[in-house]
Each structure stands twice: as C-alpha cells, then as structure tokens.
Design an enzyme around this catalytic site. Structure first.
Site, PDB file in Angstrom:
ATOM      1  N   LYS A 280       0.810  -1.226   0.000  1.00  0.00           N
ATOM      2  CA  LYS A 280       0.000   0.000   0.000  1.00  0.00           C
ATOM      3  C   LYS A 280       0.845   1.278   0.000  1.00  0.00           C
ATOM      4  CE  LYS A 280      -4.372  -1.488   2.040  1.00  0.00           C
ATOM      5  NZ  LYS A 280      -5.337  -1.279   3.113  1.00  0.00           N
ATOM      6  N   ASP A 316     -10.150   3.247   1.952  1.00  0.00           N
ATOM      7  CA  ASP A 316     -10.357   2.673   3.291  1.00  0.00           C
ATOM      8  C   ASP A 316     -11.080   3.663   4.209  1.00  0.00           C
ATOM      9  OD1 ASP A 316      -9.281   0.169   2.847  1.00  0.00           O
ATOM     10  OD2 ASP A 316      -7.234   0.800   3.318  1.00  0.00           O
TER      11      ASP A 316
HETATM   12  P1  NAP Z   1      -1.613  -3.293  11.365  1.00  0.00           P
HETATM   13  O1  NAP Z   1      -1.114  -2.159  10.557  1.00  0.00           O
HETATM   14  O2  NAP Z   1      -0.743  -4.459  11.608  1.00  0.00           O
HETATM   15  O3  NAP Z   1      -2.056  -2.714  12.804  1.00  0.00           O
HETATM   16  C1  NAP Z   1      -2.461  -3.567  13.833  1.00  0.00           C
HETATM   17  C2  NAP Z   1      -2.982  -2.735  15.005  1.00  0.00           C
HETATM   18  O4  NAP Z   1      -3.489  -3.650  15.994  1.00  0.00           O
HETATM   19  C3  NAP Z   1      -1.897  -1.889  15.679  1.00  0.00           C
HETATM   20  O5  NAP Z   1      -2.492  -0.736  16.185  1.00  0.00           O
HETATM   21  C4  NAP Z   1      -1.434  -2.840  16.813  1.00  0.00           C
HETATM   22  O6  NAP Z   1      -0.871  -2.156  17.913  1.00  0.00           O
HETATM   23  C5  NAP Z   1      -2.762  -3.432  17.229  1.00  0.00           C
HETATM   24  N1  NAP Z   1      -2.587  -4.706  17.917  1.00  0.00           N
HETATM   25  C6  NAP Z   1      -2.155  -5.860  17.373  1.00  0.00           C
HETATM   26  N2  NAP Z   1      -2.117  -6.832  18.329  1.00  0.00           N
HETATM   27  C7  NAP Z   1      -2.532  -6.257  19.481  1.00  0.00           C
HETATM   28  C8  NAP Z   1      -2.699  -6.744  20.819  1.00  0.00           C
HETATM   29  N3  NAP Z   1      -2.456  -8.010  21.119  1.00  0.00           N
HETATM   30  N4  NAP Z   1      -3.164  -5.895  21.727  1.00  0.00           N
HETATM   31  C9  NAP Z   1      -3.433  -4.608  21.411  1.00  0.00           C
HETATM   32  N5  NAP Z   1      -3.272  -4.082  20.199  1.00  0.00           N
HETATM   33  C10 NAP Z   1      -2.827  -4.903  19.231  1.00  0.00           C
HETATM   34  O7  NAP Z   1      -2.965  -3.893  10.762  1.00  0.00           O
HETATM   35  P2  NAP Z   1      -4.119  -3.112   9.947  1.00  0.00           P
HETATM   36  O8  NAP Z   1      -3.960  -3.350   8.517  1.00  0.00           O
HETATM   37  O9  NAP Z   1      -4.194  -1.718  10.454  1.00  0.00           O
HETATM   38  O10 NAP Z   1      -5.401  -3.944  10.417  1.00  0.00           O
HETATM   39  C11 NAP Z   1      -5.968  -3.790  11.702  1.00  0.00           C
HETATM   40  C12 NAP Z   1      -7.326  -4.465  11.777  1.00  0.00           C
HETATM   41  O11 NAP Z   1      -8.226  -3.840  10.855  1.00  0.00           O
HETATM   42  C13 NAP Z   1      -7.290  -5.935  11.369  1.00  0.00           C
HETATM   43  O12 NAP Z   1      -8.107  -6.669  12.233  1.00  0.00           O
HETATM   44  C14 NAP Z   1      -7.861  -5.958   9.976  1.00  0.00           C
HETATM   45  O13 NAP Z   1      -8.550  -7.166   9.701  1.00  0.00           O
HETATM   46  C15 NAP Z   1      -8.843  -4.805  10.050  1.00  0.00           C
HETATM   47  N6  NAP Z   1      -9.079  -4.260   8.701  1.00  0.00           N
HETATM   48  C16 NAP Z   1     -10.337  -4.321   8.227  1.00  0.00           C
HETATM   49  C17 NAP Z   1     -10.619  -3.836   6.976  1.00  0.00           C
HETATM   50  C18 NAP Z   1     -12.018  -3.927   6.456  1.00  0.00           C
HETATM   51  O14 NAP Z   1     -12.227  -3.690   5.267  1.00  0.00           O
HETATM   52  N7  NAP Z   1     -12.987  -4.233   7.300  1.00  0.00           N
HETATM   53  C19 NAP Z   1      -9.616  -3.253   6.198  1.00  0.00           C
HETATM   54  C20 NAP Z   1      -8.308  -3.190   6.712  1.00  0.00           C
HETATM   55  C21 NAP Z   1      -8.061  -3.707   7.986  1.00  0.00           C
HETATM   56  P3  NAP Z   1       0.708  -1.882  17.989  1.00  0.00           P
HETATM   57  O15 NAP Z   1       0.932  -0.608  17.225  1.00  0.00           O
HETATM   58  O16 NAP Z   1       0.975  -1.762  19.434  1.00  0.00           O
HETATM   59  O17 NAP Z   1       1.384  -3.058  17.385  1.00  0.00           O
END
Ligand code: NAP
Length: 476
Positions: A280, A316
């Site tokens: 991305k 998004d």
């Molecule tokens: P990412 O960049 O890897 O970010 C992950 C986030 O989750 C970070 O803020 C991380 O905190 C936090 N996190 C991970 N494990 C954790 C834990 N055990 N306890 C507390 N916080 C935790 O991933 P992303 O792409 O942003 O995706 C995040 C979520 O959004 C996912 O569940 C994904 O499926 C969802 N999503 C949904 C859509 C949709 O279309 N519905 C689209 C994109 C993403 P740290 O900074 O501390 O690591």
C-alpha cells in the site's frame, strides 16, 4: 474452452470424474499416466466430451514408468479408438511416428518447464510450431507476475493454435486470462485438491465466478495486488458486480512480491487494481498521480488507469466513514479510535476530515502519539479509554480477529451509550460487537467497511455506484 484434466488411480474413478467433468468442461483431458492399467477402450467409449489423451513420463513430472515404446503404443491406441486429441511431449523419441500415424486426431505438441518461464518463449514456440503438430502447448512455471505477461504476449502473437499456461501461484492469472488472449483452451481442475498442475482453478469457479464464457474481445482486467492474496474475497464481489452491470471485465487475485517488477511488466495489462499489504505504501512510488487524501493517509489501496496515467486513491477511509455517517453524523462527535496501524491511519484521517473530535489509543503509545501529532488530536494507550468521553468507538486493532475470537480491546462494562464500529470482519460478529450489542449499543461490523471500501473502488473504476446491500449479501 475449459478443459478439465482428470487424474485418478483407477479407470473406474476416472470414469466417474469424467462424468462429473462433462457438466462443466468443453474438453476433457485424461492423464493415463496416473491410472493403474488404464482401460483405454472403456475411457474412450464413455466420454461425453472431446478428449485429450496424455501419458506423461516420469522424467517430465508425470507418473508413467514404462518404456517410451509402450507410451507410444498407448497414444496410438487412443488414436485408433478415435481420440480427438493426443498430447505429444517435446523430445518424445516417437514424435515423427505419432504425427505420421495420428490420422484425424489432433496432435498437441507440448513443452513443460516446472522450474521457470524461460526468456526464450518465442524460440520454444518456433521449434514446436515447426514440428508438424496441430496445436502448440507451452506450460512453464511462473516465478514472478511478469512471466504471465510474457506468456500472454506469446499467445497473442502465435499463428498456430496455442495453449499457453504459467503454473504455480504466480501463474494463476494466465489460467484465467489466456483464453482472453486467444489460447485454444485453459486447463481447470474438477475441484480444489484435484489439480493436475500447480495453480489450477476449479472449473466451476471459471464458469460461475469469473464467467469466462461471457467474456468478449476487449475485456477489461482488474485485480488485487498483494502477498498473500489467497484468503481475499474481493474477487467474489467484483466479478459478480461486473456481471450484474453487464460489464465485459474480470477481477482476479494477483500474487505480487516485487511491486516494481509487477508495475513494469504486468500492470500495463490492467485497467485498475486494488492494493493490499505489503504494497500500500510502496506502490505510491510507481504511480503517475496520487489523490491528496491518499497522500495524507500515506497509503494507496486503489489504482485507476485514466488517459494512460495511473492514479492512486485510498478508499479505506470511505469504508469507515460511510457506515458511520449512515448512523450518526461524525461532525463534533467524540470519537475514540483504537489502533495506530494502517487501517487506523486511514480511519483517523477520514474521521478528522469529517470533523470528528478524535482520540487515538494504541498498545504502543509512541505510534498513537505519532499519528495524533500529525492530526493534532489527543492520544494515549488502550488503558486510557474513557467511555464517558466517547460517542463513537472505532476498533482498528486486530484484537478479536480469528483465531483469537475470545478477546476484545476494552472492557465489556465500558461499552455503554455509544456507537461501536469494529474493523474486523473475520469473524463477522466479534466479541466486541456482541458485548456492545448486549449493553444496548448500536454496532457496525467490519464487513460494512470491507463492502464500502470495495464499493468506492468499483465507482473509481467504472463510474457506477454499486448496490452495497447486494455486496453484503454476497459476502455473508
Ligand atoms: P496493522 O497495521 O498491523 O495494525 C495492527 C494494530 O493492531 C496496531 O495498532 C497494533 O498495535 C494493534 N494490535 C495488534 N495486536 C494487538 C494486541 N495483542 N493488543 C493490542 N493491540 C494490538 O494492521 P491493519 O492493517 O491496520 O489492520 C488492523 C485491523 O483492521 C485488522 O483486524 C484488519 O482485519 C482490520 N481491517 C479491516 C478492513 C475492512 O475492510 N474491514 C480493512 C483493513 C483492515 P501496535 O501498534 O501496538 O502493534
């Protein structure tokens, strides 16, 4: 034409699979090398579709362990019994004899390379084309997206009927696109797990999801660029929408590890594409134009070709805002956003842009502070969650995502009198949403984000606003 390749241990199993394949395929290939003591006469008399008889030797990744003379006899038996096609592999010592005695059976002269797609495809084609066969088949292993483009170009330029395939996960696009470039046929498997070569797509998917049979010349190609892409369900949505709107277009998953190589070699074939992790950000360096909103988010998830230029957008944020605004105007609401990763970033920029009063809380405080610093809003850690100061709670952490479905990022008792949006869509109903709903909160599932960001992509590509209700139904 779709050709289902039948692999089976026994003649009986092969016959049963041929029956089922006849409902889906235009042509059936039977790999005699897989069958113990194959009854060729029975196979031939039971066929309901034109048949390709193939006996691949062990040294070409096949199962036939007999002599070349015996292999030649099996192919001649098939000719005598009226096979529509036989496959003669490049280097077969009996090639000339088989070609001389094949009668009205069409000879597919085939080259296989299970390790790479050589840079000499046109030379290989010339050699096979001069052998005297009726159809040239070239199947190579793709190591990168550009190998597909090379194969498709070869197909397009061929003067003899040609079957061109790239095998492997990187090569799946040719299985879907080769027919659009003029390939004589494309090979499919009867069902998942019955692939006779790596990367084959089930025939039912080719017909019912990708609708290869409906495609006309000039078909527009779209896809999802990422790594991995095999779990993504966007192809179900977009191909259905193309069908509903009678658009001569196809959408497929494109496994890409090197974005620059993809942009140079494969992207020129596409009208547009979705971008997912890990590309991305890096894709932004390869585009002609970037929408200011995507620039602000720092990520592109949608690429559109317009007037020969590639423009990047980010949908998004729309995926978060549209479902929210349908329930409650975000302007001046106190929005607590959990997370500071990629999805949170898009949500934060969108919510701030819509006038929400944002607080960003994240496990790693420094990441929350970085994002909050850019947007000029409050921040903290997850422990700082204050329900009394929250009208809208948006979870963009991955806490509660499958397989850790029994977790949630905040305490259940804190979920009162607020709108709760969870970005997670696997599972469809997260623990956070379940507990919030129990406490009387209005909840929005992550599926809505997925649907709305996809709807915004479709609008960018086609100018058509799709029915998000239908899209939701499809995914559920
Ligand atoms: P990412 O960049 O890897 O970010 C992950 C986030 O989750 C970070 O803020 C991380 O905190 C936090 N996190 C991970 N494990 C954790 C834990 N055990 N306890 C507390 N916080 C935790 O991933 P992303 O792409 O942003 O995706 C995040 C979520 O959004 C996912 O569940 C994904 O499926 C969802 N999503 C949904 C859509 C949709 O279309 N519905 C689209 C994109 C993403 P740290 O900074 O501390 O690591």
């Amino acid at each position: 034409m779709i050709c289902i390749s039948i692999i089976a241990d026994t003649t009986e199993t092969a016959l049963e699979r041929m029956d089922r394949a006849s409902l889906l395929a235009d042509i059936i290939e039977v790999r005699l090398d897989y069958i113990r003591n194959p009854d060729i006469a029975k196979i031939m008399s039971s066929r309901q579709r034109p048949i390709i008889i193939t006996v691949t030797p062990a040294h070409q990744n096949g199962r036939f362990a007999g002599t070349e003379q015996e292999r030649c006899e099996m192919l001649l038996d098939a000719v005598r019994l009226g096979a529509e096609y036989i496959d003669i592999n490049d280097g077969c010592p009996f090639m000339d004899e088989l070609l001389a005695r094949k009668g009205s059976t069409k000879a597919i002269v085939s080259y296989h390379n299970f390790t790479e797609t050589p840079g000499t495809l046109p030379d290989i084609y010339d050699r096979l084309a001069s052998s005297g066969g009726d159809i040239v088949k070239i199947a190579t292993f793709a190591q990168k997206p550009g190998d597909n483009a090379a194969m498709l170009q070869l197909i397009q330029n061929a003067s003899l009927p040609i079957i061109g395939i790239c095998m492997g996960a990187f090569g799946t696009p040719t299985r879907l696109l080769a027919p659009l470039y003029g390939s004589y046929l494309t090979f499919a498997c009867l069902e998942q797990g019955m692939e006779s070569a790596p990367g084959q797509v089930p025939a039912a998917h080719m017909k019912d999801i990708y609708r290869l049979g409906d495609k006309r010349p000039g078909c527009k190609i779209y896809g999802l660029v990422g790594n991995p892409v095999d779990k993504s369900r966007g192809y179900l949505l977009f191909n259905r929408l193309f069908h509903v709107h009678d658009l001569n277009s196809i959408y497929l998953n494109l496994l890409v590890d090197d974005i620059e190589e993809f942009m140079s070699n494969m992207a020129p074939l596409l009208e547009g594409f979705s971008v997912t992790m890990p590309h991305k950000q890096t894709v932004m360096d390869c585009l002609d134009d970037i929408d200011p909103f995507a620039e602000k988010i720092g990520a592109v998830n949608t690429v559109v070709r317009r007037d020969g230029r590639l423009a990047g957008f980010n949908t998004d944020a729309a995926g978060v805002l549209e479902p929210l605004q349908k329930r409650l105007s975000v302007r001046d609401r106190r929005v607590t956003l959990l997370g500071a990763g990629g999805a949170a970033r898009a949500a934060a920029v969108g919510i701030a842009d819509a006038g929400g009063r944002l607080s960003i809380l994240n496990r790693t405080a420094s990441r929350a502070a970085g994002l909050a610093g850019e947007l000029g809003c409050a921040c903290g850690t997850l422990a700082d969650f204050n329900p009394a100061a929250t009208d809208i709670l948006v979870n963009m952490t991955s806490v509660g995502m499958s397989p850790d479905v029994d977790r949630m990022p905040v305490q259940a008792e804190d979920l009162r009198d607020m709108l709760v949006f969870d970005g997670i869509y696997n599972p469809t109903e997260t623990m956070l949403l379940r507990e919030a709903a129990k406490n009387g909160c209005t909840v929005i599932p992550g599926l809505e984000m997925f649907v709305h960001q996809a709807a915004a992509q479709f609008l960018h590509w086609t100018g058509i606003k799709p029915d998000t209700g239908l899209m939701k139904e499809l995914l559920q």
